[in-house]
Design a protein around this motif. Sequence first.
Motif: not given
Length: 151
Positions: A31-40, A148-150
Motif C-alpha cells: 500500500t502507499l503511505p497514508q496521505g492527506n485526504a483533504q489535500r487529495g 516508519g517515519k520517512y
Amino acid sequence: MKSVLTIIALSSLLLTTGCEPNQRGNTLSFTLPQGNAQRGEQLFEKYQCLSCHTMEGYERPEVLDESGVSVELGGRVPKLKTYAELVTSVINPSHSIAPGYDVQEVTHSGESIMPSYNDVMTVTDLVDLITFLEAKYELEPYEYTTYGKYR
C-alpha cells in the motif's frame, strides 16, 4: 538413473511449490503511505476530475469536457474492488474499462480517454489523491503496509 530422476522430480516439486501465487494477489501486500485526504480532495478539484466523473456529494461543473462522458466514482463498483485496483486505475486508466460503459465512448484508439497524470502529479499528490478516493469506495478489506517515519 532412478535416483537422478527422483532428485529432478523433487526439485521440480519444491520449485513449483514456492511459485504458487499468493491467494490475496501479489499487489495486495503493498500500500502507499497514508496521505492527506483533504489535500487529495483539493487535487481532485485541481485536476478537474468532475469534468468526466461524478461522485456522490459533488456537483459537476457547468462546462464539461467535449466527450460528454460521465463515469461514476465511489461506492461499490463491480470492477474496482481492491485497493490495488484503485491505485492501478489512477496510474494506468487504460488498464481496464469498467463494465457498463460503452467502450467507444470511453476509449480512443484502444486507450482510455482519461488523460494520464503520471507526468503531472508528484508521488505525494498520488498518495493524497488515493487516500481521498479510497474513503469514497467500498473496497475489500486489506492489510495496510506499516511504514516508519520517512520525512
